[in-house]
Design a protein around this motif. Structure first.
Motif, PDB file in Angstrom:
ATOM      1  N   MET A 260      -1.691  -5.787 -34.711  1.00  0.00           N
ATOM      2  CA  MET A 260      -1.708  -7.240 -34.887  1.00  0.00           C
ATOM      3  C   MET A 260      -1.393  -7.970 -33.586  1.00  0.00           C
ATOM      4  SD  MET A 260       0.419  -9.632 -37.581  1.00  0.00           S
ATOM      5  CE  MET A 260       2.003  -9.401 -36.748  1.00  0.00           C
ATOM      6  N   ILE A 261      -2.177  -9.030 -33.324  1.00  0.00           N
ATOM      7  CA  ILE A 261      -1.878  -9.973 -32.248  1.00  0.00           C
ATOM      8  C   ILE A 261      -1.736 -11.351 -32.889  1.00  0.00           C
ATOM      9  CG2 ILE A 261      -2.575 -10.966 -30.047  1.00  0.00           C
ATOM     10  CD1 ILE A 261      -4.424  -8.576 -29.656  1.00  0.00           C
ATOM     11  N   LEU A 262      -0.585 -11.973 -32.677  1.00  0.00           N
ATOM     12  CA  LEU A 262      -0.303 -13.284 -33.264  1.00  0.00           C
ATOM     13  C   LEU A 262      -0.232 -14.312 -32.144  1.00  0.00           C
ATOM     14  CD1 LEU A 262       2.218 -14.011 -36.114  1.00  0.00           C
ATOM     15  CD2 LEU A 262       2.068 -15.530 -34.137  1.00  0.00           C
ATOM     16  N   TYR A 263      -1.035 -15.363 -32.252  1.00  0.00           N
ATOM     17  CA  TYR A 263      -1.133 -16.378 -31.206  1.00  0.00           C
ATOM     18  C   TYR A 263      -0.419 -17.671 -31.611  1.00  0.00           C
ATOM     19  CZ  TYR A 263      -4.931 -13.357 -29.521  1.00  0.00           C
ATOM     20  OH  TYR A 263      -5.680 -12.289 -29.078  1.00  0.00           O
ATOM     21  N   LEU A 264       0.016 -18.425 -30.590  1.00  0.00           N
ATOM     22  CA  LEU A 264       0.486 -19.799 -30.751  1.00  0.00           C
ATOM     23  C   LEU A 264       1.695 -19.915 -31.681  1.00  0.00           C
ATOM     24  CD1 LEU A 264      -3.036 -21.446 -31.133  1.00  0.00           C
ATOM     25  CD2 LEU A 264      -1.709 -21.173 -29.040  1.00  0.00           C
ATOM     26  N   ALA A 265       2.596 -18.953 -31.594  1.00  0.00           N
ATOM     27  CA  ALA A 265       3.812 -18.997 -32.410  1.00  0.00           C
ATOM     28  C   ALA A 265       4.801 -19.999 -31.826  1.00  0.00           C
ATOM     29  CB  ALA A 265       4.456 -17.615 -32.470  1.00  0.00           C
ATOM     30  N   ASP A 266       5.341 -20.862 -32.668  1.00  0.00           N
ATOM     31  CA  ASP A 266       6.355 -21.812 -32.203  1.00  0.00           C
ATOM     32  C   ASP A 266       7.685 -21.100 -32.002  1.00  0.00           C
ATOM     33  OD1 ASP A 266       8.093 -22.618 -34.934  1.00  0.00           O
ATOM     34  OD2 ASP A 266       6.041 -21.955 -35.313  1.00  0.00           O
TER      35      ASP A 266
ATOM     36  N   GLU B  28       6.503 -28.464 -26.345  1.00  0.00           N
ATOM     37  CA  GLU B  28       6.710 -27.575 -27.488  1.00  0.00           C
ATOM     38  C   GLU B  28       6.173 -26.194 -27.127  1.00  0.00           C
ATOM     39  OE1 GLU B  28       8.312 -26.603 -31.020  1.00  0.00           O
ATOM     40  OE2 GLU B  28       8.309 -28.671 -30.289  1.00  0.00           O
ATOM     41  N   GLU B  29       7.075 -25.240 -26.951  1.00  0.00           N
ATOM     42  CA  GLU B  29       6.689 -23.914 -26.469  1.00  0.00           C
ATOM     43  C   GLU B  29       5.920 -23.126 -27.532  1.00  0.00           C
ATOM     44  OE1 GLU B  29      10.245 -21.951 -25.223  1.00  0.00           O
ATOM     45  OE2 GLU B  29      10.747 -23.476 -23.733  1.00  0.00           O
ATOM     46  N   LYS B  30       5.014 -22.267 -27.051  1.00  0.00           N
ATOM     47  CA  LYS B  30       4.276 -21.370 -27.939  1.00  0.00           C
ATOM     48  C   LYS B  30       4.225 -19.979 -27.321  1.00  0.00           C
ATOM     49  CE  LYS B  30       1.288 -25.135 -29.424  1.00  0.00           C
ATOM     50  NZ  LYS B  30      -0.097 -25.612 -29.487  1.00  0.00           N
ATOM     51  N   TYR B  31       4.151 -18.992 -28.188  1.00  0.00           N
ATOM     52  CA  TYR B  31       4.266 -17.604 -27.758  1.00  0.00           C
ATOM     53  C   TYR B  31       3.155 -16.750 -28.360  1.00  0.00           C
ATOM     54  CZ  TYR B  31       8.947 -19.002 -26.331  1.00  0.00           C
ATOM     55  OH  TYR B  31      10.000 -19.643 -25.723  1.00  0.00           O
ATOM     56  N   GLU B  32       2.851 -15.687 -27.642  1.00  0.00           N
ATOM     57  CA  GLU B  32       1.937 -14.662 -28.139  1.00  0.00           C
ATOM     58  C   GLU B  32       2.765 -13.437 -28.511  1.00  0.00           C
ATOM     59  OE1 GLU B  32      -1.002 -11.816 -25.846  1.00  0.00           O
ATOM     60  OE2 GLU B  32      -1.906 -13.827 -26.051  1.00  0.00           O
ATOM     61  N   ILE B  33       2.511 -12.899 -29.687  1.00  0.00           N
ATOM     62  CA  ILE B  33       3.242 -11.710 -30.175  1.00  0.00           C
ATOM     63  C   ILE B  33       2.253 -10.574 -30.348  1.00  0.00           C
ATOM     64  CG2 ILE B  33       4.639 -10.742 -32.040  1.00  0.00           C
ATOM     65  CD1 ILE B  33       5.555 -13.625 -32.670  1.00  0.00           C
ATOM     66  N   ARG B  34       2.480  -9.476 -29.636  1.00  0.00           N
ATOM     67  CA  ARG B  34       1.608  -8.308 -29.726  1.00  0.00           C
ATOM     68  C   ARG B  34       2.384  -7.112 -30.277  1.00  0.00           C
ATOM     69  NH1 ARG B  34      -3.324  -7.937 -26.848  1.00  0.00           N
ATOM     70  NH2 ARG B  34      -3.896  -9.952 -25.910  1.00  0.00           N
ATOM     71  N   GLN B  35       1.826  -6.515 -31.281  1.00  0.00           N
ATOM     72  CA  GLN B  35       2.382  -5.289 -31.816  1.00  0.00           C
ATOM     73  C   GLN B  35       2.087  -4.146 -30.847  1.00  0.00           C
ATOM     74  OE1 GLN B  35       0.532  -4.085 -35.473  1.00  0.00           O
ATOM     75  NE2 GLN B  35       1.927  -2.367 -35.828  1.00  0.00           N
ATOM     76  N   LYS B  36       3.121  -3.424 -30.449  1.00  0.00           N
ATOM     77  CA  LYS B  36       2.929  -2.320 -29.499  1.00  0.00           C
ATOM     78  C   LYS B  36       2.388  -1.072 -30.186  1.00  0.00           C
ATOM     79  CE  LYS B  36       6.497  -3.774 -26.195  1.00  0.00           C
ATOM     80  NZ  LYS B  36       7.755  -3.402 -25.515  1.00  0.00           N
TER      81      LYS B  36
END
Length: 306
Positions: free
Chosen positions: A97-103, A298-306
């Motif tokens: 999973m890759i999750l984009y634009l997480a607050d 307003e910060e946003k983050y990308e979350i990548r499952q390793k």
């Protein structure tokens, strides 16, 4: 996990009132937390979703592969639906999973293990948040140049301009799209991802399906001709106006700050905050958004499952 209990479908305008309650389960100040924004970019990302009664998970196409955004659910359910999303990606889509634009609030709630996930801030997609009251007046030293530009516009076009609130209908759709296509040709923005092209297609989609959706539009007319246009949504709980579209004839001095000011005054007079979205990493757009003096990003983050 049994995903047969979830409703799975592509995003369609008829879904608007069904999906709107999911956006009220947890408020964030990001533009992605506005349903209209998701409709505007649905073709760019080929947006689909799966949902049950308590949460919704986005399925997007990003850079040739599947991606997602923060699940729409109550804060106390966020860890659960994050795990549901990951399971869906791993088992049903056969990918990590890759999750984009997480607050930032979502990132803090999830508190993910760095051994299992890579969490990275993405400055290109930080939203610019402004004081609405100051943007309605452009008062104060920091807005001196903006105020001068507006005054120059008023003087140059005295008696020739007017602001109009715009309603759903074919007349305005044709007028707006003619203006926007001319704007795109003259601006000739360098964008490797062709987002500007899809933005115009997305605006056309909103206009075509306006009877299903809820948003505000307004324009500045000079000598009866549309020369500036804006489209946005108001979040009552946050008292925040989100400006999805703002275009103006670049050859008319002061027109950009004038449509910015007038759109807020006429359509969102009770707003305390204004979200003018991100700069997509485009240097010219970043310079412009910073010139309006945001109170924070307003910060946003990308979350990548390793």
């Amino acid at each position: 996990m049994d995903f047969d209990t979830f409703i799975k479908k592509e995003l369609e305008p008829q879904d608007y009132h069904t999906l709107l309650p999911y956006f009220k389960l947890r408020y964030s100040h990001t533009c992605e937390n506005i349903l209209v924004s998701n409709f505007m970019w649905k073709d760019y990302y080929h947006t689909r979703y799966i949902r049950d009664d308590r949460g919704l998970i986005w399925i997007l196409d990003v850079d040739g592969g599947p991606g997602t955004m923060v699940p729409l659910c109550a804060p106390e359910d966020l860890k659960h639906y994050f795990e549901v999303a990951q399971t869906y990606f791993n088992e049903c889509l056969g990918t990590k999973m890759i999750l984009y634009l997480a607050d930032k609030e979502a990132v803090d709630i999830l508190n993910l293990d760095p051994e299992q996930y890579e969490v990275t801030a993405d400055r290109r997609y930080f939203d610019y948040i402004y004081d609405a009251r100051k943007m309605m007046t452009f008062s104060g030293k920091v807005y001196h140049k903006k105020k001068n530009h507006i005054n120059a516009f008023r003087k140059a076009y005295e008696g020739r301009y007017e602001y109009r609130s715009m309603e759903c209908g074919c007349r305005y759709r044709d007028e707006i799209m003619t203006f926007l296509k001319k704007w795109e040709t003259e601006r000739n923005i360098e964008d490797a991802y062709h987002r500007v092209d899809y933005e115009l297609n997305g605006i056309d989609y909103l206009l075509t399906n306006c009877s299903y959706l809820d948003y505000k539009m307004g324009g500045i007319y000079i000598d009866g001709k549309l020369e500036a246009f804006s489209l946005g949504v108001y979040g009552k709980a946050e008292r925040m106006a989100v400006i999805h579209v703002e275009k103006a004839n670049p050859d008319i001095r002061g027109l950009y700050p004038f449509i910015c000011q007038q759109f807020l005054l006429h359509e969102f007079p009770d707003a305390l905050l204004v979200n003018r979205e991100d700069d997509m990493g485009l240097e010219g757009l970043r310079k412009s958004k910073l010139s309006y003096n945001p109170i924070y990003l307003e910060e946003k983050y990308e979350i990548r499952q390793k």
